[in-house]
Design a protein around this motif. Structure first.
Motif, PDB file in Angstrom:
ATOM      1  N   TYR A  28       0.827  -1.206   0.000  1.00 44.71           N
ATOM      2  CA  TYR A  28       0.000   0.000   0.000  1.00 44.71           C
ATOM      3  C   TYR A  28       0.862   1.257   0.000  1.00 44.71           C
ATOM      4  O   TYR A  28       2.024   1.255   0.412  1.00 44.71           O
ATOM      5  CB  TYR A  28      -0.929   0.014   1.211  1.00 44.71           C
ATOM      6  CG  TYR A  28      -0.228  -0.154   2.541  1.00 44.71           C
ATOM      7  CD1 TYR A  28       0.052  -1.412   3.052  1.00 44.71           C
ATOM      8  CD2 TYR A  28       0.154   0.958   3.289  1.00 44.71           C
ATOM      9  CE1 TYR A  28       0.698  -1.572   4.265  1.00 44.71           C
ATOM     10  CE2 TYR A  28       0.798   0.812   4.516  1.00 44.71           C
ATOM     11  CZ  TYR A  28       1.060  -0.466   4.998  1.00 44.71           C
ATOM     12  OH  TYR A  28       1.704  -0.622   6.194  1.00 44.71           O
ATOM     13  N   GLY A  30       0.272   5.614   0.857  1.00 44.97           N
ATOM     14  CA  GLY A  30      -0.700   6.517   1.449  1.00 44.97           C
ATOM     15  C   GLY A  30      -0.143   7.903   1.690  1.00 44.97           C
ATOM     16  O   GLY A  30       1.052   8.166   1.517  1.00 44.97           O
ATOM     17  N   TYR A 160     -10.846  -0.064   7.206  1.00 41.97           N
ATOM     18  CA  TYR A 160     -11.040  -0.182   5.756  1.00 41.97           C
ATOM     19  C   TYR A 160     -12.468   0.226   5.433  1.00 41.97           C
ATOM     20  O   TYR A 160     -13.403  -0.506   5.752  1.00 41.97           O
ATOM     21  CB  TYR A 160     -10.781  -1.619   5.294  1.00 41.97           C
ATOM     22  CG  TYR A 160      -9.318  -1.975   5.230  1.00 41.97           C
ATOM     23  CD1 TYR A 160      -8.582  -2.201   6.385  1.00 41.97           C
ATOM     24  CD2 TYR A 160      -8.671  -2.096   4.004  1.00 41.97           C
ATOM     25  CE1 TYR A 160      -7.233  -2.519   6.328  1.00 41.97           C
ATOM     26  CE2 TYR A 160      -7.328  -2.417   3.934  1.00 41.97           C
ATOM     27  CZ  TYR A 160      -6.619  -2.630   5.104  1.00 41.97           C
ATOM     28  OH  TYR A 160      -5.277  -2.939   5.038  1.00 41.97           O
ATOM     29  N   HIS A 162     -13.277   0.828   2.377  1.00 40.67           N
ATOM     30  CA  HIS A 162     -13.420   0.295   1.027  1.00 40.67           C
ATOM     31  C   HIS A 162     -12.393  -0.819   0.926  1.00 40.67           C
ATOM     32  O   HIS A 162     -11.412  -0.842   1.664  1.00 40.67           O
ATOM     33  CB  HIS A 162     -13.166   1.397  -0.013  1.00 40.67           C
ATOM     34  CG  HIS A 162     -13.401   0.983  -1.417  1.00 40.67           C
ATOM     35  ND1 HIS A 162     -12.447   0.335  -2.160  1.00 40.67           N
ATOM     36  CD2 HIS A 162     -14.482   1.103  -2.229  1.00 40.67           C
ATOM     37  CE1 HIS A 162     -12.934   0.082  -3.373  1.00 40.67           C
ATOM     38  NE2 HIS A 162     -14.167   0.541  -3.433  1.00 40.67           N
ATOM     39  N   GLU A 164     -10.104  -1.250  -1.024  1.00 40.31           N
ATOM     40  CA  GLU A 164      -8.756  -0.807  -1.391  1.00 40.31           C
ATOM     41  C   GLU A 164      -8.307   0.452  -0.659  1.00 40.31           C
ATOM     42  O   GLU A 164      -7.215   0.960  -0.901  1.00 40.31           O
ATOM     43  CB  GLU A 164      -8.709  -0.547  -2.909  1.00 40.31           C
ATOM     44  CG  GLU A 164      -8.912  -1.818  -3.709  1.00 40.31           C
ATOM     45  CD  GLU A 164      -9.351  -1.534  -5.137  1.00 40.31           C
ATOM     46  OE1 GLU A 164      -9.670  -0.357  -5.429  1.00 40.31           O
ATOM     47  OE2 GLU A 164      -9.386  -2.464  -5.936  1.00 40.31           O
ATOM     48  N   ILE A 165      -9.156   0.984   0.193  1.00 40.44           N
ATOM     49  CA  ILE A 165      -8.819   2.256   0.847  1.00 40.44           C
ATOM     50  C   ILE A 165      -9.051   2.135   2.345  1.00 40.44           C
ATOM     51  O   ILE A 165     -10.076   1.621   2.798  1.00 40.44           O
ATOM     52  CB  ILE A 165      -9.673   3.417   0.286  1.00 40.44           C
ATOM     53  CG1 ILE A 165      -9.477   3.520  -1.222  1.00 40.44           C
ATOM     54  CG2 ILE A 165      -9.280   4.733   0.958  1.00 40.44           C
ATOM     55  CD1 ILE A 165     -10.385   4.530  -1.887  1.00 40.44           C
ATOM     56  N   SER A 166      -8.083   2.628   3.092  1.00 44.95           N
ATOM     57  CA  SER A 166      -8.206   2.575   4.545  1.00 44.95           C
ATOM     58  C   SER A 166      -7.743   3.883   5.164  1.00 44.95           C
ATOM     59  O   SER A 166      -7.017   4.664   4.532  1.00 44.95           O
ATOM     60  CB  SER A 166      -7.364   1.418   5.106  1.00 44.95           C
ATOM     61  OG  SER A 166      -5.991   1.682   4.902  1.00 44.95           O
ATOM     62  N   SER A 191      -4.669   5.305   3.028  1.00 38.11           N
ATOM     63  CA  SER A 191      -3.827   4.469   2.161  1.00 38.11           C
ATOM     64  C   SER A 191      -4.648   3.811   1.065  1.00 38.11           C
ATOM     65  O   SER A 191      -5.827   3.460   1.263  1.00 38.11           O
ATOM     66  CB  SER A 191      -3.134   3.375   2.976  1.00 38.11           C
ATOM     67  OG  SER A 191      -2.264   3.936   3.921  1.00 38.11           O
ATOM     68  N   TYR A 192      -3.985   3.599  -0.065  1.00 33.22           N
ATOM     69  CA  TYR A 192      -4.566   2.813  -1.158  1.00 33.22           C
ATOM     70  C   TYR A 192      -3.840   1.471  -1.202  1.00 33.22           C
ATOM     71  O   TYR A 192      -2.614   1.418  -1.192  1.00 33.22           O
ATOM     72  CB  TYR A 192      -4.407   3.532  -2.499  1.00 33.22           C
ATOM     73  CG  TYR A 192      -5.041   2.761  -3.640  1.00 33.22           C
ATOM     74  CD1 TYR A 192      -6.400   2.881  -3.909  1.00 33.22           C
ATOM     75  CD2 TYR A 192      -4.278   1.905  -4.428  1.00 33.22           C
ATOM     76  CE1 TYR A 192      -6.984   2.157  -4.930  1.00 33.22           C
ATOM     77  CE2 TYR A 192      -4.851   1.179  -5.451  1.00 33.22           C
ATOM     78  CZ  TYR A 192      -6.216   1.313  -5.694  1.00 33.22           C
ATOM     79  OH  TYR A 192      -6.798   0.579  -6.709  1.00 33.22           O
ATOM     80  N   HIS A 193      -4.631   0.393  -1.237  1.00 37.27           N
ATOM     81  CA  HIS A 193      -4.060  -0.951  -1.156  1.00 37.27           C
ATOM     82  C   HIS A 193      -4.041  -1.617  -2.533  1.00 37.27           C
ATOM     83  O   HIS A 193      -5.063  -1.679  -3.209  1.00 37.27           O
ATOM     84  CB  HIS A 193      -4.855  -1.798  -0.157  1.00 37.27           C
ATOM     85  CG  HIS A 193      -4.787  -1.246   1.237  1.00 37.27           C
ATOM     86  ND1 HIS A 193      -3.921  -1.723   2.182  1.00 37.27           N
ATOM     87  CD2 HIS A 193      -5.455  -0.213   1.824  1.00 37.27           C
ATOM     88  CE1 HIS A 193      -4.063  -1.019   3.305  1.00 37.27           C
ATOM     89  NE2 HIS A 193      -4.995  -0.097   3.101  1.00 37.27           N
ATOM     90  N   PHE A 194      -2.867  -2.111  -2.894  1.00 32.20           N
ATOM     91  CA  PHE A 194      -2.680  -2.714  -4.211  1.00 32.20           C
ATOM     92  C   PHE A 194      -2.822  -4.232  -4.180  1.00 32.20           C
ATOM     93  O   PHE A 194      -2.734  -4.872  -5.221  1.00 32.20           O
ATOM     94  CB  PHE A 194      -1.276  -2.369  -4.735  1.00 32.20           C
ATOM     95  CG  PHE A 194      -1.052  -0.894  -4.922  1.00 32.20           C
ATOM     96  CD1 PHE A 194      -1.440  -0.262  -6.092  1.00 32.20           C
ATOM     97  CD2 PHE A 194      -0.455  -0.138  -3.928  1.00 32.20           C
ATOM     98  CE1 PHE A 194      -1.234   1.102  -6.262  1.00 32.20           C
ATOM     99  CE2 PHE A 194      -0.244   1.216  -4.088  1.00 32.20           C
ATOM    100  CZ  PHE A 194      -0.641   1.843  -5.261  1.00 32.20           C
ATOM    101  N   LYS A 204      -5.743  -8.124  -5.323  1.00 33.45           N
ATOM    102  CA  LYS A 204      -6.399  -7.168  -4.435  1.00 33.45           C
ATOM    103  C   LYS A 204      -6.364  -7.605  -2.980  1.00 33.45           C
ATOM    104  O   LYS A 204      -6.327  -8.786  -2.677  1.00 33.45           O
ATOM    105  CB  LYS A 204      -7.855  -6.958  -4.867  1.00 33.45           C
ATOM    106  CG  LYS A 204      -7.984  -6.228  -6.198  1.00 33.45           C
ATOM    107  CD  LYS A 204      -7.331  -4.867  -6.139  1.00 33.45           C
ATOM    108  CE  LYS A 204      -7.417  -4.153  -7.481  1.00 33.45           C
ATOM    109  NZ  LYS A 204      -6.619  -2.916  -7.488  1.00 33.45           N
TER     110      LYS A 204
END
Lengths: 207, 262
Positions: A28, A30, A160, A162, A164-166, A191-194, A204
């Protein structure tokens, strides 16, 4: 190196090696804000102190490693945007490297860990002409860069909202082993999670 | 002695951008704990030497010892008897912009707080409001071995008119000079050149200044100042941490490639 520091450093290195062996679950990036020493620094001649929240932008990046069921671990690095003090000749930068154990509960992650926090202060030298008694004096300015390195203990919670987003709130506690020089700083970040970028089949995050 | 000492650290009771130093070589004490002793020669301050020692302890714990990124801790030592020269002689042989320390008053180790009633050079009538003169007067290379704090002990000194809290902040300010800091131009800093209405904690300049001179070196601290002109420490640490990750991921990729190739 005292016993506490030796234990913490050894734990970090062993933990790091073990984590890498089990494989990456998520990576991730952020952005956020780093608040240093909230409420502890005098900011005027009336005794007021800095706020409990201050906007010091920082970026972070890290990886999550699956340990066992709901337990995982994190390795993370953060860099606070370098800034000048009141004098543009002084540049100050904070950065840190953290390792945390974590428990995942629904959309929440609770983290406890340790790391190293660095404070870099640099200046180009020169002098400042300042009042000194009944006259003025040219006081020298620093002409080098110095890095202060602290072991910190961290406690954080991440939500989290979403897949992908926390969002995360994390405290950094300095000098836990000592009765002096204790201090708390904290970060607020998004953060954006890859997911696992090393394995596209698990692209994901599974949150 | 390579160092050129440029300070005369007065504190004036009337009305001053970043922290500064009081010498040109960024000198600092090598040890993490700096002991502060107090001479038993004060006659006009309205407080005893043991009370001053108590203020040293309070000033240390309220101000300098709170900095998490600094390795330096001040320790109150004891009340000591010193030669009468510390009371009667001038602190600097010359006062023209820089100070050439009077070698008769060299402090062997740590910080010595003494009273001084020399009224020709140190505290003449025109400078009776000057509270103290502080100078690291025993410097070896970039290491401060000893520092002297001389409090104005004129009969009409203004130190005696201060509240205890003000006395604590005055002594803490002087101890800031003793460990190598110069003045700050901003009023929120303890190292501002004069008293401010309320002094409860350090300002950013103080914290940055003491961190610069005494950076914490956990976990490998060896008690010496480290001026690092690179980001090598952090980068090296990050490489150590990332090496296992790179190794295991490369190994995984190679095995996957070999498996698909076969």
């Amino acid at each position: 190196m005292n016993f506490f520091n030796a234990v913490v450093l050894s734990a970090i290195l062993l933990f790091s090696t073990a984590l890498h062996a089990v494989g990456v679950k998520d990576t991730y990036l952020g952005i956020g804000s780093y608040t240093s020493l909230p409420g502890k620094v005098q900011t005027n001649d009336s005794g007021d102190t800095n706020g409990i929240f201050e906007l010091e932008p920082y970026i972070l990046g890290g990886a999550e490693f699956q340990i066992y069921k709901d337990w995982s671990a994190f390795a993370e690095a953060g860099f606070v945007k370098p800034g000048s003090g009141r004098d543009p000749k002084i540049t100050k930068m904070n950065y840190f490297f953290l390792f945390s154990g974590a428990y995942n509960f629904m959309d929440w992650v609770f983290k406890l860990g340790a790391g190293l926090s660095y404070t870099r202060i640099s200046s180009e030298g020169g002098v400042q002409t300042l009042n000194n008694g009944t006259t003025t004096t040219d006081f020298p300015m620093p002409d080098a860069a110095v890095v202060s390195q602290n072991i910190i203990t961290t406690l954080g919670v991440e939500y989290y909202f979403h897949q992908e987003i926390s969002a995360k709130l994390e405290g950094h506690y300095f000098n836990l082993e000592s009765s002096e020089g204790n201090a708390l700083s904290y970060t607020l970040s998004v953060s954006y999670h890859f997911g696992n970028i090393f394995d596209p089949s698990q692209r994901k995050s599974k949150k | 002695m390579r160092s050129l000492i440029t300070l005369l650290c007065f504190l004036h009771v009337s009305s001053s951008f970043a922290f500064s130093l009081n010498n040109t070589v960024s000198a600092s004490f090598s040890q993490n704990e700096v002991v502060v002793n107090v001479a038993d020669n004060c006659t006009n301050l309205g407080v005893s030497s043991s009370e001053i020692l108590s203020m040293v302890s309070d000033g240390a714990s309220q101000f300098w010892n709170t900095v998490s990124t600094s390795r330096m801790r001040l320790r109150a030592g004891s009340v000591v008897t010193v030669d009468s020269k510390f009371y009667n002689e001038k602190i600097c042989n010359s006062n023209t912009g820089s100070c050439e320390p009077n070698t008769n008053l060299t402090v062997g180790s740590g910080v010595l707080i003494t009273c001084n009633g020399e009224t020709t050079t140190n505290f003449p009538a025109s400078q009776r409001t000057v509270l103290a003169i502080t100078i690291p007067n025993n410097i070896s290379g970039t290491t401060i071995v000893g520092a002297l704090v001389a409090i104005n002990d004129r009969s009409d000194n203004v130190f005696q008119d201060k509240s205890r809290a003000q006395m604590v902040s005055i002594i803490a300010h002087e101890l800031g000079h003793a460990v190598g800091l110069g003045h700050s131009p901003v009023t929120d800093s303890l190292m501002y050149y004069t008293l401010v209405p309320v002094r409860d904690s350090l300002g950013w300049d103080d914290i940055d200044g003491i961190t610069y001179l005494y950076p914490k070196e956990q976990p490998f601290g060896c008690g010496t100042i480290s001026q690092v002109d690179s980001k090598a420490a952090g980068f090296a640490f990050m490489l150590i941490l990332l090496f296992p990750l790179i190794w295991f991921q490369l190994r995984k990729l190679v095995l996957r490639f070999l498996h698909s190739a076969s």
